[in-house]
Enzyme design. Structure first.
Site, PDB file in Angstrom:
ATOM      1  N   ARG A 261      -6.016 -25.554 -43.421  1.00 59.96           N
ATOM      2  CA  ARG A 261      -5.075 -26.422 -42.718  1.00 59.96           C
ATOM      3  C   ARG A 261      -5.844 -27.526 -42.001  1.00 59.96           C
ATOM      4  O   ARG A 261      -6.680 -27.262 -41.143  1.00 59.96           O
ATOM      5  CB  ARG A 261      -4.236 -25.618 -41.728  1.00 59.96           C
ATOM      6  CG  ARG A 261      -3.379 -24.589 -42.455  1.00 59.96           C
ATOM      7  CD  ARG A 261      -2.402 -23.867 -41.571  1.00 59.96           C
ATOM      8  NE  ARG A 261      -1.680 -22.849 -42.346  1.00 59.96           N
ATOM      9  CZ  ARG A 261      -0.799 -21.996 -41.843  1.00 59.96           C
ATOM     10  NH1 ARG A 261      -0.525 -22.036 -40.554  1.00 59.96           N
ATOM     11  NH2 ARG A 261      -0.193 -21.116 -42.618  1.00 59.96           N
ATOM     12  N   GLU A 348       1.379 -14.952 -31.296  1.00 65.77           N
ATOM     13  CA  GLU A 348       1.883 -14.757 -32.652  1.00 65.77           C
ATOM     14  C   GLU A 348       0.783 -14.268 -33.589  1.00 65.77           C
ATOM     15  O   GLU A 348      -0.323 -14.799 -33.597  1.00 65.77           O
ATOM     16  CB  GLU A 348       2.447 -16.073 -33.202  1.00 65.77           C
ATOM     17  CG  GLU A 348       2.974 -15.960 -34.626  1.00 65.77           C
ATOM     18  CD  GLU A 348       2.966 -17.279 -35.374  1.00 65.77           C
ATOM     19  OE1 GLU A 348       2.888 -17.243 -36.613  1.00 65.77           O
ATOM     20  OE2 GLU A 348       3.008 -18.343 -34.720  1.00 65.77           O
ATOM     21  N   ARG A 391      -6.495 -13.397 -36.675  1.00 67.85           N
ATOM     22  CA  ARG A 391      -5.769 -13.011 -35.457  1.00 67.85           C
ATOM     23  C   ARG A 391      -5.745 -11.497 -35.283  1.00 67.85           C
ATOM     24  O   ARG A 391      -5.734 -11.003 -34.148  1.00 67.85           O
ATOM     25  CB  ARG A 391      -4.357 -13.597 -35.490  1.00 67.85           C
ATOM     26  CG  ARG A 391      -4.382 -15.114 -35.428  1.00 67.85           C
ATOM     27  CD  ARG A 391      -3.042 -15.721 -35.108  1.00 67.85           C
ATOM     28  NE  ARG A 391      -3.140 -17.171 -35.039  1.00 67.85           N
ATOM     29  CZ  ARG A 391      -2.246 -17.977 -34.512  1.00 67.85           C
ATOM     30  NH1 ARG A 391      -1.134 -17.459 -33.987  1.00 67.85           N
ATOM     31  NH2 ARG A 391      -2.416 -19.281 -34.477  1.00 67.85           N
TER      32      ARG A 391
END
Length: 426
Positions: A261, A348, A391
């Site tokens: 990204r 998240e 994460r």
């Protein structure tokens, strides 16, 4: 992509749903383009019908010796041919403009989705687990990770900011997490493992909604390919342009891939650590279903992602995103947020969405219902993180840290770490 007929039938209702997404829909511009396209098509059809009629009359006229009348009709046919071609061009131009307008519009929010503009108005659905009392002041993952084998400075020298080297024991832990999650979804949840392309064409990016809106957030190659920002792109496009039988559904795919990204988040946000990287690994879940099964599949997918966090004994909560915080293609999204002791908040770690037929229309992905020989319908697509590897590594490091800077390995990962049950600081 939206069906123009749906908008045409209730433009004000459609505009109201777009407003829930924070998008101003210009119903007048849509009506003008839609009317131009339909009017031009009708003009072309009338011209063609008249040409066909005159062609028969011309033959009859010449057969009857009425040469002058036949030649007049021939000139009329020539003029109609020009008018028909122009009408077809006008219709095509209007369709291009109409599709360009439709391509900028996000999916409609499902009725259960709450109103709201941003993440502050998301709704907590459930909690699982209680954050542990560590008995000392917890540190964030990047502060702990430096002594475990994370090297952000060396990565910055080689690639720039938002990259990392993982070395030794922390690299092994990251690999263990990824393999555990991949095996979990295959063996316990019945997903089919796929090793998909990491480079895709523009039409694939358009199909899943990354283009044209998010072009600046992506990495583009010199031969007009794109590095995938998520395996969702490759997995969902597996069915592009195809007509499946209902008996083939649902299709459930899982992939462990690097993701890329260009825009890793808002400027100045999460600039340290692994939370937002330009390159990261993720286990992605994608389902292709019949419309009547998509709601149940959404719950199933979300539970599969939750089960990973439960197996790792990580406290988390499920959030229902408000209309203004959902992704472009989503009709309803559940976010899973994991507890991070070092940050003292939930973050998240997974996002599971049902996209209804929005992506299927862009990909022209259909199925034939059982018992129907001719009719086809668009499939529904769903995608979810199952979960983001970086994460998950952050969550394990922060939740399993010890006072001396070591990190215990969760029981679920011990068979993957080959006996390494603790990461010791250098």
């Amino acid at each position: 992509m939206h069906d123009p007929r749906t908008i045409r039938d209730d433009p004000q209702g459609f505009a109201a749903q777009m407003a829930r997404r924070g998008v101003a829909f210009d119903a007048t511009a849509f009506a003008a383009l839609d009317g131009q396209r339909r009017g031009s098509l009708q003009r072309a059809e009338r011209a063609q019908a008249e040409r066909n009629h005159l062609a028969k009359e011309i033959g009859s006229a010449f057969a009857a010796g009425e040469r002058d009348r036949g030649q007049i009709m021939q000139r009329e046919v020539a003029a109609l041919k020009i008018d028909s071609a122009q009408a077809e061009k006008d219709a095509a131009d209007a369709e291009v403009a109409l599709n360009a307008l439709l391509a900028t519009l996000p999916n409609l929010p499902a009725p259960q989705v709450p109103d709201g503009a941003d993440e502050t108005q998301n709704v907590i659905v459930s909690h699982h687990g209680t954050p542990a009392e560590l008995g000392f002041e917890p540190r964030e993952h990047d502060a702990i990770g430096l002594a475990l084998g994370m090297d952000f400075d060396a990565a910055a020298a080689v690639a720039g900011s938002r990259f990392v080297y993982l070395k030794g024991q922390v690299a092994r832990l990251s690999r263990a997490i990824a393999q555990f999650m991949l095996d979990f979804h295959v063996e316990r949840a019945g997903y089919t493992e796929v090793a998909p392309p990491l480079l895709v064409r523009s039409d694939a990016m358009f199909g899943t909604g990354q283009l044209p809106k998010f072009a600046d957030d992506l990495f583009h190659t010199t031969d007009d390919r794109w590095l995938i920002p998520t395996a969702e792109v490759s997995l969902a496009n597996y069915v592009r342009g195809r007509i499946l039988s209902e008996a083939e559904l649902p299709l459930r795919f899982v992939a462990l891939t690097p993701c890329f990204r260009a825009e890793a988040g808002a400027a100045g946000r999460d600039t340290r650590g692994l939370i937002r990287q330009h390159q990261f690994e993720k286990v992605e879940l994608v389902s292709i279903t019949a419309p009547h099964a998509s709601d149940e599949e959404h719950e199933r997918m979300t539970r599969s992602a939750e089960s990973v966090l439960e197996a790792l004994e990580l406290p988390y909560r499920r959030m229902l995103l408000c209309a203004g915080d959902m992704g472009f293609t989503a009709a309803r999204t559940y976010d899973l947020e994991v507890w991070l002791p070092g940050q003292r908040r939930y973050r998240e770690i997974s996002s599971c969405s049902t996209c209804t037929d929005f992506q299927a229309r862009r990909m022209d992905a259909r199925y034939r219902p059982t018992g129907e020989k001719k009719g086809t319908r668009f499939v529904h697509t769903l995608n979810g993180s199952g979960v983001a590897v970086g994460r998950a590594l952050v969550a394990v490091i922060e939740n399993y840290q010890t006072a001396d800077g070591a990190v215990r390995v969760p029981d679920a990962l011990l068979s993957y770490t080959r006996g390494m049950d603790v990461l010791e600081p250098a």
